[in-house]
Design a protein around this motif. Structure first.
Motif, mmCIF file in Angstrom:
data_model
loop_
_atom_site.group_PDB
_atom_site.id
_atom_site.type_symbol
_atom_site.label_atom_id
_atom_site.label_comp_id
_atom_site.label_asym_id
_atom_site.label_seq_id
_atom_site.Cartn_x
_atom_site.Cartn_y
_atom_site.Cartn_z
ATOM 1 N N ALA A 70 -72.522 30.094 -30.555
ATOM 2 C CA ALA A 70 -72.586 30.763 -31.862
ATOM 3 C C ALA A 70 -73.995 30.749 -32.411
ATOM 4 C CB ALA A 70 -71.624 30.094 -32.844
ATOM 5 N N ALA A 71 -74.211 31.652 -33.364
ATOM 6 C CA ALA A 71 -75.466 31.709 -34.105
ATOM 7 C C ALA A 71 -75.135 31.790 -35.586
ATOM 8 C CB ALA A 71 -76.298 32.911 -33.672
ATOM 9 N N ALA A 72 -75.979 31.171 -36.389
ATOM 10 C CA ALA A 72 -75.773 31.142 -37.833
ATOM 11 C C ALA A 72 -77.056 31.527 -38.545
ATOM 12 C CB ALA A 72 -75.338 29.747 -38.278
ATOM 13 N N ALA A 73 -76.918 32.267 -39.646
ATOM 14 C CA ALA A 73 -78.091 32.676 -40.420
ATOM 15 C C ALA A 73 -77.703 32.863 -41.879
ATOM 16 C CB ALA A 73 -78.675 33.969 -39.863
ATOM 17 N N MET A 91 -69.562 33.083 -53.736
ATOM 18 C CA MET A 91 -69.917 34.050 -52.694
ATOM 19 C C MET A 91 -70.495 33.316 -51.488
ATOM 20 S SD MET A 91 -72.498 37.295 -52.959
ATOM 21 C CE MET A 91 -72.751 38.375 -51.554
ATOM 22 N N ASN A 92 -70.038 33.682 -50.286
ATOM 23 C CA ASN A 92 -70.506 33.033 -49.069
ATOM 24 C C ASN A 92 -71.991 33.311 -48.858
ATOM 25 O OD1 ASN A 92 -67.973 31.977 -48.306
ATOM 26 N ND2 ASN A 92 -67.361 33.970 -47.519
ATOM 27 N N SER A 93 -72.724 32.286 -48.451
ATOM 28 C CA SER A 93 -74.167 32.430 -48.284
ATOM 29 C C SER A 93 -74.619 32.393 -46.829
ATOM 30 C CB SER A 93 -74.890 31.326 -49.072
ATOM 31 O OG SER A 93 -74.417 30.046 -48.674
ATOM 32 N N TRP A 94 -73.691 32.200 -45.912
ATOM 33 C CA TRP A 94 -74.028 32.159 -44.488
ATOM 34 C C TRP A 94 -73.166 33.153 -43.706
ATOM 35 C CZ3 TRP A 94 -77.501 29.061 -41.667
ATOM 36 C CH2 TRP A 94 -78.261 28.183 -42.429
ATOM 37 N N THR A 95 -73.758 33.711 -42.664
ATOM 38 C CA THR A 95 -72.999 34.580 -41.757
ATOM 39 C C THR A 95 -73.042 33.980 -40.357
ATOM 40 O OG1 THR A 95 -72.795 36.837 -40.886
ATOM 41 C CG2 THR A 95 -75.028 36.047 -41.296
#
Length: 413
Positions: A97-100, A1-5
């Motif tokens: 871009a932004a990452a969280a 499962m992806n852990s970053w958006t």
């Protein structure tokens, strides 16, 4: 499962030059060409067109390095020439871009950070990526609280203005004043960080009174230029129960004869309806225009709506941004417009970023529009220039004058 958006923004920085060369119709399709190429590079990403020259890409990954890799791939593929009607053209694009981590950041926060990254990319002329997991000085609340108090006392804030256009009259009817904080070491602190903090530490009244004072001064400058515009200010729900603030604000508006509007949310009224409605009536009695902001985004109550002395209702951009891609949003927007008109209020649609949305809102009978299609928030000097340019162009073609600006204008805004 992806852990970053991830949320990325891509802006065609030479859009105006290409549009002049290709013509209006073909130029307006450039974002579709870019969207197609993005889809080939990132087939699992959700690509949205949010402006004539701006695209939004949402996707997920296992690590923040996935975003860096995606940005690098996009830069390479978007740098290759585009075949536009048989001619090769190079599109100059800015990437930000932004990452969280998934579940650690609200969507609004991610969007704000991506927009701030794009603003920085315009200045640096290179891709900017913000990692929200790393933490920023803005989240050091104790230090930031002390600095915010000093910034308000020293008047280190500044204002930007976003115009609102009356659809039928095709003219700028008013503007919204937005407070900004350019910190000497932290850079631009987002309103989402310092406005709630100002409420928390009891400085929101001082900040709002400074905003009102600055708006009144800027309004006099605009009046000297021949522009008699109402300027709207956002009012915290806390202040609707603050008698001292109400008295001070009314005294300032009355003494200067200013044309001021206050934007309030319904949720701020629900906290203490009796006191809030009484104070809103006090504002209305001294000539302050009351606008209901972000209608539909929170708890909307007809019981309170009919009691408010409001003359304007603003439809939240949440519904406007998906107006042409959703089946339900047009129904909600149209019914809201009809409801507001029945209550003798004018309607403003926020977040108008495409000609298609503007056309649909016009057919629905929306009175005013606000958003990046018209103008992003700009400094008072840029706003004065904006108004001067539109006045000159009204004799040429008022339908399009306020919806286009050369790149040089936005660089100085």
């Amino acid at each position: 499962m992806n852990s970053w958006t991830f949320l990325a923004l891509i802006e065609i920085s030479n859009f105006d030059a290409l549009r002049r060369h290709l013509g209006r119709h073909r130029g307006d399709e450039l974002v579709l060409d870019v969207a197609d190429r993005i889809a080939r590079v990132l087939p699992d990403a959700r690509v949205g067109i949010v402006g004539r020259a701006l695209l939004e890409i949402a996707f997920e990954g296992d690590a923040v390095a996935d975003l860096d890799s995606a940005i690098a791939d996009l830069a390479v593929h978007l740098d290759a020439p585009f075949d536009l009607d048989g001619e090769p053209h190079v599109l100059k694009v800015l990437l930000a871009a932004a990452a969280a981590p998934v579940g650690h950041t609200e969507d609004v926060r991610l969007i704000e950070e991506a927009e701030a990254a794009l603003a920085q990319a315009r200045v640096d002329q290179k891709a900017i990526v913000r990692d929200l997991s790393a933490g920023t000085p803005a989240f050091d609340k104790l230090t930031l609280a002390r600095e915010l108090t000093a910034a308000i006392a020293n008047r280190d804030m500044f204002l930007q203005y976003q115009p609102k256009v009356h659809v039928r009259r095709q003219e700028i009817a008013s503007a919204e004043a937005l407070v900004r904080w350019q910190h000497p070491t932290r850079g631009l602190v987002l309103p989402g960080d310092f406005i709630p903090l100002a409420e928390e530490i009891g400085e929101i009244g001082a900040l709002t009174l400074w905003t009102l004072e600055r708006v009144i001064a800027d309004q006099k400058i605009l009046a000297a230029d021949g522009h008699d515009l109402t300027i709207f200010i956002n009012i915290s729900g806390q202040l609707l129960a603050d008698t001292a603030f109400v008295d001070s604000a009314c005294a300032m508006v009355r003494s200067h004869g200013a044309k001021i509007g206050f934007e309030i949310t319904e949720t701020s009224v629900i906290r203490d309806p009796q006191v809030a409605i009484a104070h809103l009536q006090t504002f209305a009695d001294v000539g302050i225009t009351i606008a209901i902001d972000d209608y539909g985004a929170g708890l909307s109550s007809l019981a309170y709506l009919k009691q408010l002395p409001a003359r304007e209702l603003k439809i939240d951009k949440l519904f406007v941004l998906q107006l042409t891609s959703s089946h339900r949003d047009p129904l909600i927007v149209r019914s809201t417009i009809d409801l507001a008109h029945a209550l003798e209020m004018e309607v403003t649609a926020e977040g108008v970023e495409t000609q298609a949305a503007l056309a649909l809102l016009t057919v629905m009978g929306c009175d005013m529009v606000q958003g990046y299609l018209i103008s992003r928030p700009i400094s008072i000097d840029a706003f004065r220039q904006y108004l001067r340019d539109d006045r000159l162009k009204l004799g040429e073609d008022s339908r399009h004058s306020m919806f286009s600006r050369p790149a040089s204008f936005w660089k100085s805004a």
